[in-house]
Scaffold this motif. Structure first.
Motif, PDB file in Angstrom:
ATOM      1  N   PRO A  33       0.817  -1.213   0.000  1.00 35.62           N
ATOM      2  CA  PRO A  33       0.000   0.000   0.000  1.00 35.62           C
ATOM      3  C   PRO A  33       0.853   1.266   0.000  1.00 35.62           C
ATOM      4  CG  PRO A  33      -0.930  -1.596   1.508  1.00 35.62           C
ATOM      5  CD  PRO A  33       0.382  -2.168   1.051  1.00 35.62           C
ATOM      6  N   VAL A  34       0.337   2.282  -0.668  1.00 33.04           N
ATOM      7  CA  VAL A  34       1.031   3.563  -0.807  1.00 33.04           C
ATOM      8  C   VAL A  34       0.346   4.583   0.101  1.00 33.04           C
ATOM      9  CG1 VAL A  34       1.626   5.423  -2.417  1.00 33.04           C
ATOM     10  CG2 VAL A  34       1.737   3.031  -3.165  1.00 33.04           C
ATOM     11  N   ARG A  35       1.141   5.471   0.644  1.00 25.95           N
ATOM     12  CA  ARG A  35       0.631   6.498   1.557  1.00 25.95           C
ATOM     13  C   ARG A  35       0.854   7.874   0.935  1.00 25.95           C
ATOM     14  NH1 ARG A  35       3.243   5.998   7.324  1.00 25.95           N
ATOM     15  NH2 ARG A  35       5.110   6.209   6.056  1.00 25.95           N
ATOM     16  N   PHE A  36      -0.227   8.655   0.837  1.00 25.78           N
ATOM     17  CA  PHE A  36      -0.134  10.055   0.433  1.00 25.78           C
ATOM     18  C   PHE A  36      -0.213  10.908   1.709  1.00 25.78           C
ATOM     19  CE2 PHE A  36      -2.101   9.792  -4.142  1.00 25.78           C
ATOM     20  CZ  PHE A  36      -1.004   9.045  -4.546  1.00 25.78           C
ATOM     21  N   VAL A  37       0.843  11.611   2.029  1.00 25.70           N
ATOM     22  CA  VAL A  37       0.855  12.488   3.196  1.00 25.70           C
ATOM     23  C   VAL A  37       0.413  13.882   2.760  1.00 25.70           C
ATOM     24  CG1 VAL A  37       2.252  13.528   5.023  1.00 25.70           C
ATOM     25  CG2 VAL A  37       2.684  11.158   4.295  1.00 25.70           C
ATOM     26  N   PRO A  64      -3.787  -0.417  -2.666  1.00 25.50           N
ATOM     27  CA  PRO A  64      -4.550   0.655  -2.012  1.00 25.50           C
ATOM     28  C   PRO A  64      -3.663   1.856  -1.699  1.00 25.50           C
ATOM     29  CG  PRO A  64      -4.134  -1.143  -0.482  1.00 25.50           C
ATOM     30  CD  PRO A  64      -3.665  -1.622  -1.834  1.00 25.50           C
ATOM     31  N   ILE A  65      -4.283   3.026  -1.712  1.00 28.73           N
ATOM     32  CA  ILE A  65      -3.581   4.263  -1.357  1.00 28.73           C
ATOM     33  C   ILE A  65      -4.320   4.892  -0.185  1.00 28.73           C
ATOM     34  CG2 ILE A  65      -2.889   6.575  -2.094  1.00 28.73           C
ATOM     35  CD1 ILE A  65      -2.756   5.473  -4.957  1.00 28.73           C
ATOM     36  N   VAL A  66      -3.592   5.163   0.868  1.00 22.01           N
ATOM     37  CA  VAL A  66      -4.162   5.775   2.069  1.00 22.01           C
ATOM     38  C   VAL A  66      -3.721   7.236   2.118  1.00 22.01           C
ATOM     39  CG1 VAL A  66      -4.250   5.729   4.581  1.00 22.01           C
ATOM     40  CG2 VAL A  66      -4.115   3.578   3.301  1.00 22.01           C
ATOM     41  N   VAL A  67      -4.685   8.150   2.221  1.00 25.71           N
ATOM     42  CA  VAL A  67      -4.373   9.572   2.385  1.00 25.71           C
ATOM     43  C   VAL A  67      -4.336   9.873   3.876  1.00 25.71           C
ATOM     44  CG1 VAL A  67      -5.103  11.938   1.928  1.00 25.71           C
ATOM     45  CG2 VAL A  67      -5.440  10.158   0.183  1.00 25.71           C
ATOM     46  N   GLU A  68      -3.179  10.305   4.352  1.00 30.43           N
ATOM     47  CA  GLU A  68      -3.000  10.626   5.769  1.00 30.43           C
ATOM     48  C   GLU A  68      -2.833  12.128   5.935  1.00 30.43           C
ATOM     49  OE1 GLU A  68      -0.041   8.455   7.858  1.00 30.43           O
ATOM     50  OE2 GLU A  68      -0.710   6.492   7.122  1.00 30.43           O
ATOM     51  N   ASN A  69      -3.678  12.748   6.751  1.00 27.37           N
ATOM     52  CA  ASN A  69      -3.605  14.182   7.018  1.00 27.37           C
ATOM     53  C   ASN A  69      -2.756  14.414   8.261  1.00 27.37           C
ATOM     54  OD1 ASN A  69      -6.610  13.547   5.901  1.00 27.37           O
ATOM     55  ND2 ASN A  69      -5.803  15.419   5.023  1.00 27.37           N
ATOM     56  N   LYS A  70      -1.556  14.908   8.061  1.00 24.20           N
ATOM     57  CA  LYS A  70      -0.632  15.230   9.154  1.00 24.20           C
ATOM     58  C   LYS A  70      -0.542  16.756   9.226  1.00 24.20           C
ATOM     59  CE  LYS A  70       0.594  10.895   9.922  1.00 24.20           C
ATOM     60  NZ  LYS A  70       0.313  10.196  11.200  1.00 24.20           N
ATOM     61  N   GLY A  89       9.100   5.131  -2.800  1.00 23.15           N
ATOM     62  CA  GLY A  89       7.884   5.481  -3.520  1.00 23.15           C
ATOM     63  C   GLY A  89       6.602   5.146  -2.811  1.00 23.15           C
ATOM     64  N   HIS A  90       6.692   4.444  -1.699  1.00 22.61           N
ATOM     65  CA  HIS A  90       5.465   4.039  -1.013  1.00 22.61           C
ATOM     66  C   HIS A  90       4.938   5.108  -0.055  1.00 22.61           C
ATOM     67  CE1 HIS A  90       7.027   0.138  -2.477  1.00 22.61           C
ATOM     68  NE2 HIS A  90       5.743  -0.096  -2.675  1.00 22.61           N
ATOM     69  N   THR A  91       5.693   6.175   0.128  1.00 21.27           N
ATOM     70  CA  THR A  91       5.201   7.372   0.812  1.00 21.27           C
ATOM     71  C   THR A  91       5.473   8.565  -0.088  1.00 21.27           C
ATOM     72  OG1 THR A  91       5.582   6.499   3.033  1.00 21.27           O
ATOM     73  CG2 THR A  91       5.429   8.882   2.822  1.00 21.27           C
TER      74      THR A  91
END
Length: 325
Positions: A33-37, A64-70, A89-91
């Motif tokens: 899974p990929v993370r979009f910060v 899956p891509i998880v959008v994380e709001n930091k 590339g996974h973040t």
């Protein structure tokens, strides 16, 4: 030519010519899974654009891509978090100008180095506007300037936080016009709009997305577009120059960057995949409904553009003696 117009010209060139070359990268990306910060809250345009792209890239990448709001500290908390990730590339970091092009001129010290991020692409560009609540009694930019001069330090303008593009755009406005207004920082653009609707904030030099439905309902006024051309979604609203304020140009943008040490070939591959997604008609429709123009630049074009924007906002910050401890 002003720095603002020069930067806008670079961005227009990217919109017209961006066709990232596909690069060879190690097989197996993405392998998990990929993370979009995203360094700002959910529901804002930064978050919404990231999620539109994530939806399409999930299908393209098969992961899956998880959008994380930091959130917090003008985007610095999210930037610091993303900067510590592996460069595989996974973040990925999806951000407005602050963390990459502004904060190094605002803060005495950062916990990350903006130049260490690996530029990937410019996701979209959004023109800023001069937005006011109707009950302050102005209908033109000239009337806003006159009112601000009549009651110095009484008119308030909101932003997504200290050092955000709307904050600096407000500073630019005051420099050009000689007025004095009070800056009120928030943690997201929707919070600014909510307080404008509640009568607590007078002006917002923000983008069109959160204001558009309220403009159409007559609950907010848009006095001018801070661009060299009118916005297609509100063609009746003049540019700042047409409204008597030449040189007032401010564009927000949203870039994708990789953590330090991401291989250049991987950055090129990801940029090409973003470009493919941004060409999809439904993605373009969704972006433009938010007042955002899809871009899809190459890593090299993105690096040049971010550098030009850093120089532009550095000048605004220096002229206004803005500093955040």
């Amino acid at each position: 030519m002003s720095c603002g117009v020069r930067a806008l010209g670079i961005l227009a060139m990217l919109v017209a010519t961006a066709l990232p070359a596909r690069a060879q990268v190690p097989s197996g990306f993405p392998a998990k899974p990929v993370r979009f910060v995203v360094p700002f809250p959910g529901g804002g345009i930064n978050d919404v654009l990231a999620r539109i792209a994530a939806d399409k890239l999930t299908t393209k990448w098969g992961q899956p891509i998880v959008v994380e709001n930091k959130t917090g500290a003008g985007g610095n908390i999210g930037a610091d978090f993303a900067a510590q990730a592996d460069g595989d590339g996974h973040t990925l970091f999806i951000t407005p100008p602050g963390p990459l092009a502004i904060n190094q001129s605002l803060y005495r010290q950062l916990s990350y180095r903006p130049d260490d991020f690996v530029p990937i692409t410019v996701l979209a560009a959004v023109t800023n506007l001069i937005i006011v609540r109707p009950d302050i009694g102005v209908n033109t930019v000239a009337e806003l300037i006159a009112l601000a001069k009549q009651i110095p330090d009484k008119i308030t303008y909101g932003s997504q936080g200290n050092g955000s593009t709307p904050h600096l755009t407000g500073s630019m406005f005051m420099t050009l016009t000689g007025v004095r207004m009070v800056h009120v920082p928030y943690r997201g653009e929707n919070l600014v709009i909510n307080d404008m609707l509640g009568g607590h904030v007078d002006v917002f030099f923000g983008n069109i997305a959160p204001a558009l439905p309220h403009y159409r309902d007559g609950k907010l006024k848009v006095l001018a577009v801070a661009d060299v051309k009118r916005a297609a979604s509100i063609p009746d609203v003049p540019t700042a120059a047409e409204a008597g304020l030449p040189g007032f140009v401010s564009t927000s943008w949203f870039a994708v960057a990789g953590p330090p040490k991401m291989p250049p070939a991987l950055a090129q591959r990801i940029a090409a995949d973003f470009a493919d997604v941004l060409k999809l008609p439904d993605v373009q429709t969704k972006f433009r409904s938010l007042g955002a123009e899809p871009v899809g630049a190459t890593p090299a074009e993105t690096a040049a553009f971010v550098a030009s924007e850093a120089a532009r906002w550095r000048e605004v910050i220096a002229k206004n003696n803005i500093r955040i401890e």
